[in-house]
Design an enzyme around this catalytic site. Sequence first.
Site: not given
Ligand code: G3P
Ligand code: MG
Length: 254
Positions: A15, A42, A57
């Site tokens: 993540h 990701e 983010h």
């Molecule tokens: O892509 C999945 C996840 O990253 C979505 O939530 O807020 O961490 O971008 P966030």
């Molecule tokens: Mg994300």
Amino acid sequence: MHGAAAWPLPPIVAHRCGGALAPENTLVGLDVAAAQGCRGVEFDVMLSADGVPLLIHDETLERTTDGCGRVAATSAAALRGLDAGAWFAPRFAGERLPTLDEALARCTTLDLAVNIEIKPSTGHDAATGRAVGHCLRQNWRSFAPGLLLSSFSPVALLAAAEQCPEYPRGLLVEHIPADWQARCIAVGAIALHADTRHVDEALTRTVRAAGYRLALYTENDMVRIARLLSWGVDSIITDNPGANYGLQGVIHTP
Ligand code: G3P
Ligand code: MG
């Protein structure tokens, strides 16, 4: 849809580049993910004021950089001057916000599959999708480790698809809505990306039986990761990129 489309991501996806082990959305995060044995990442992509896609983010700079103000109101040159690592730990001081091109180049070097989450600032959905798609069309006509686009924004996904229809798309949701299939069809998505807290085995099997792929975020519990994979979830986005090691023997190859 009949038969699941090819899936470019491994079962375990880190993540925001390096999960909990490095400052989010940075190149060092990619290095850390790879060093942990992770084969996919990701990350979140937003536009600077002058339209450059960069990894970040939040819509504002305060949490993850030493800057302040809005990403969408700050030039790429100014964003690139910020420190995006010291907030996390002193040893990461000097990390910069990577451009999308830089991040993709590093992932190629590290052989990391990529889930680009298109993360538009408010009101910039189409422009962000278009810029990400344009970048891929110009510089990344193929991406050997595997690449998939996702977004909570259908507008952004469609704008990206106009530029580079060849890359698969996943529709991000929190809860899986009753009309999920119609929503996937509307953006040409092969997958749903849903919050792990709102998914059970029956829902997983329904999505998979309909021929769609399913990725879940953000799951860090090893026991539950193993259970989710046993249900047929295709990929787990986790803050624990070392989960690969713990799950050897459990992970199946989609
Ligand atoms: O892509 C999945 C996840 O990253 C979505 O939530 O807020 O961490 O971008 P966030
Ligand atoms: Mg994300």
